[in-house]
Design an enzyme around this catalytic site. Structure first.
Site, mmCIF file in Angstrom:
data_model
loop_
_atom_site.group_PDB
_atom_site.id
_atom_site.type_symbol
_atom_site.label_atom_id
_atom_site.label_comp_id
_atom_site.label_asym_id
_atom_site.label_seq_id
_atom_site.Cartn_x
_atom_site.Cartn_y
_atom_site.Cartn_z
ATOM 1 N N LYS A 1 54.774 -17.398 4.282
ATOM 2 C CA LYS A 1 54.841 -15.948 4.549
ATOM 3 C C LYS A 1 56.008 -15.626 5.474
ATOM 4 O O LYS A 1 56.767 -14.676 5.245
ATOM 5 C CB LYS A 1 53.532 -15.472 5.180
ATOM 6 C CG LYS A 1 53.511 -13.974 5.485
ATOM 7 C CD LYS A 1 52.601 -13.624 6.642
ATOM 8 C CE LYS A 1 53.249 -13.917 7.977
ATOM 9 N NZ LYS A 1 52.473 -13.393 9.132
ATOM 10 N N CYS B 1 37.528 -0.128 -7.434
ATOM 11 C CA CYS B 1 37.545 -1.418 -6.746
ATOM 12 C C CYS B 1 36.314 -2.248 -7.121
ATOM 13 O O CYS B 1 35.177 -1.834 -6.873
ATOM 14 C CB CYS B 1 37.573 -1.208 -5.239
ATOM 15 S SG CYS B 1 37.523 -2.739 -4.281
#
Length: 312
Positions: A220, A306
């Protein structure tokens, strides 16, 4: 195309005409001999006028090789052809549009205290890149507010490769405390700074592969460093927020168990022009709405879309 050639007279005094095929530039005549040169445009038309009648030949179908343009900043050699994803999440475009709407205020901690806001914009480029890398190293397992405070103290102390290498470990620990795992980070910062001075002239590497060789630097951090420090989108930066939300929305074909698995899964289908946006967008969404514990589904525009919300 055929061209007439005179032969010997036959018994009746009639002149026989035979035709020999003009060979292409890569063909070979039977029985040896020289290959006829390819015709130029003027010669080709004149030759057609000499022929008694045009001879039609069937053309063989040829396969078409398609070349793909390499993405900006990448070399074309060895680049894989672009292809449409074989799988993509259901309703992901609408989900993304809803998240953009919810994040339009740009008022999450990451929007004010993220890595883009922690370095000194007036410093020389090499120093700015070093400060970007250090802020990313400090941010692991640490809230943005704590990282920003540590960066302010470091900048006031003097945040260059040389100044950090001249700082003793105890003082450096005091400056970065209370970031997560601060003792380990003191060691990683010192080791990385020494490598940068010895091998990169005080600058940071310009590739993900080299960044990942530095102590305390993970995927990351490497991808964010490439984006913020070098202006190159090398991949999707996935932290705990991006990892959590991607799985809740089922943006991965199967459940992923680590941020790196999530990065690979997202890059398989998410259009490349969205890679640089997705980190900041989802991090802020995770800080304000899609919380790790007790997410605020009742105020989320994606509640009906969702899968995780439907299961709560």
């Amino acid at each position: 195309m055929c061209s007439p050639q005179e032969s010997s007279m036959n018994a009746g005094g009639v002149r026989m005409v035979t035709r020999s095929r003009v060979l292409g530039p890569s063909a070979r005549p039977r029985g040896g001999g020289e290959v006829a040169a390819p015709l130029r445009r003027g010669e080709a038309s004149a030759e057609g006028e000499k022929s008694h009648r045009p001879v039609k030949r069937q053309r063989k179908a040829q396969s078409l090789n398609v070349a793909y343009e390499a993405p900006d900043g990448e070399k074309g050699e060895g680049t894989k052809p672009l292809k449409a994803p074989s799988w993509e999440p259901q309703d992901w475009r609408q989900q993304l549009a809803n998240i953009r709407t919810m994040r339009s205020g740009k008022d999450a901690p990451v929007d004010q205290l993220g890595v883009e806001h922690c370095y000194d914009p007036s410093a020389p480029p090499k120093v700015r890149r070093y400060q970007v890398l250090l802020s990313l190293m400090l941010s692991s397992q640490t809230k943005d507010q704590v990282t920003a405070g540590a960066m302010q103290r470091l900048r006031a102390h003097g945040l260059t490769v040389e100044s950090i290498l001249q700082t003793d470990d105890s003082t450096l620990g005091t400056l970065i405390y209370p970031v997560g795992f601060w003792r380990n980070k003191v060691k990683y910062i010192k080791q990385t700074s020494a490598i940068l001075q010895q091998h990169y002239g005080g600058d940071i590497p310009a590739s993900v592969a080299e960044l990942l060789t530095l102590p305390g630097v993970g995927p990351k951090m490497a991808h964010l460093a490439m984006t913020v420090a070098w202006g190159t989108v090398s991949g999707i930066a996935v932290d705990t927020h991006v990892h959590r939300i991607s799985n809740r929305l089922k943006w991965t074909k199967k459940v992923t168990k680590s941020p790196e698995e999530t990065r690979i899964a997202l890059e398989e289908w998410l259009p490349r022009d969205l890679w640089s946006e997705i980190n900041g967008l989802l991090v802020g969404f995770g800080q304000q709405t899609c919380l790790p514990v007790r997410p605020r589904c009742q105020v989320c525009l994606n509640q009906a879309l969702c899968p995780a919300a439907q299961g709560l």
